[in-house]
Design a protein around this motif. Sequence first.
Motif, PDB file in Angstrom:
ATOM      1  N   ARG A 193     -18.959  13.114  -3.449  1.00  0.00           N
ATOM      2  CA  ARG A 193     -19.776  12.166  -2.667  1.00  0.00           C
ATOM      3  C   ARG A 193     -18.935  11.580  -1.544  1.00  0.00           C
ATOM      4  NH1 ARG A 193     -22.871  14.512  -5.613  1.00  0.00           N
ATOM      5  NH2 ARG A 193     -24.411  13.600  -6.993  1.00  0.00           N
TER       6      ARG A 193
ATOM      7  N   LYS B 117     -19.250   8.301   0.660  1.00  0.00           N
ATOM      8  CA  LYS B 117     -20.338   7.474   0.152  1.00  0.00           C
ATOM      9  C   LYS B 117     -19.776   6.507  -0.884  1.00  0.00           C
ATOM     10  CE  LYS B 117     -23.731  11.040   1.022  1.00  0.00           C
ATOM     11  NZ  LYS B 117     -24.487  12.121   0.467  1.00  0.00           N
ATOM     12  N   PRO B 118     -20.482   5.430  -1.160  1.00  0.00           N
ATOM     13  CA  PRO B 118     -20.011   4.476  -2.174  1.00  0.00           C
ATOM     14  C   PRO B 118     -19.837   5.148  -3.533  1.00  0.00           C
ATOM     15  CG  PRO B 118     -21.884   3.578  -0.966  1.00  0.00           C
ATOM     16  CD  PRO B 118     -21.741   5.013  -0.545  1.00  0.00           C
TER      17      PRO B 118
ATOM     18  N   THR C  32     -22.689   6.113  -5.926  1.00  0.00           N
ATOM     19  CA  THR C  32     -23.530   7.303  -5.760  1.00  0.00           C
ATOM     20  C   THR C  32     -23.080   8.446  -6.666  1.00  0.00           C
ATOM     21  OG1 THR C  32     -22.221   8.223  -3.935  1.00  0.00           O
ATOM     22  CG2 THR C  32     -24.015   6.699  -3.347  1.00  0.00           C
TER      23      THR C  32
ATOM     24  N   ASP D 261     -29.054  15.823   1.195  1.00  0.00           N
ATOM     25  CA  ASP D 261     -27.754  15.234   1.506  1.00  0.00           C
ATOM     26  C   ASP D 261     -26.578  15.959   0.851  1.00  0.00           C
ATOM     27  OD1 ASP D 261     -28.944  13.185   3.066  1.00  0.00           O
ATOM     28  OD2 ASP D 261     -29.277  11.998   1.248  1.00  0.00           O
TER      29      ASP D 261
END
Length: 152
Positions: free
Chosen positions: A29, A32-33, A36, A140
């Motif tokens: 990821r 991304k945080p 996630t 995504d």
Amino acid sequence: MISRSGLSGVEFRRAGSDEILPLRARLLRHGKPVETAVFSEDSLPDTHHFGAFSGGTPIGCLTLLHHPGEEPPAWQLRGMGTETRWQGKGVGRALLEKAENDLTKQYGCIRIWCNARAHAVPFYKKMGYRVTSGEFMIPDIGKHYKMEKVRQ
């Protein structure tokens, strides 16, 4: 510890989700945080996390999520990744073998399936998995194929 050429000193073992989550987030990821990369099933008692560790630092990770009610017992492989500098050295292969062996020993005949990223399909084929779907997109993330393997 499994000792293979280039893997001396790497420990392959069951792990806590907290031990592998930062690596899973960074590898799968990226940007991304960390949240996630959390799976809703991470804390269930029949979810199994495995890690490869060098000097106590995680360098590989994978998670197996139980899907009850299926025969043979079914497990979804998710969150598998290896640190870039360790890729191509057998870490992923040894880690997946460890997980498969542990679950087979614990549960007997099992089926493992995953939604493999398109670029990872050759790796899973070498590990004995077969493609069981056409290509599909995960938003995504990209192109995937469902793959599976039965272990006895």
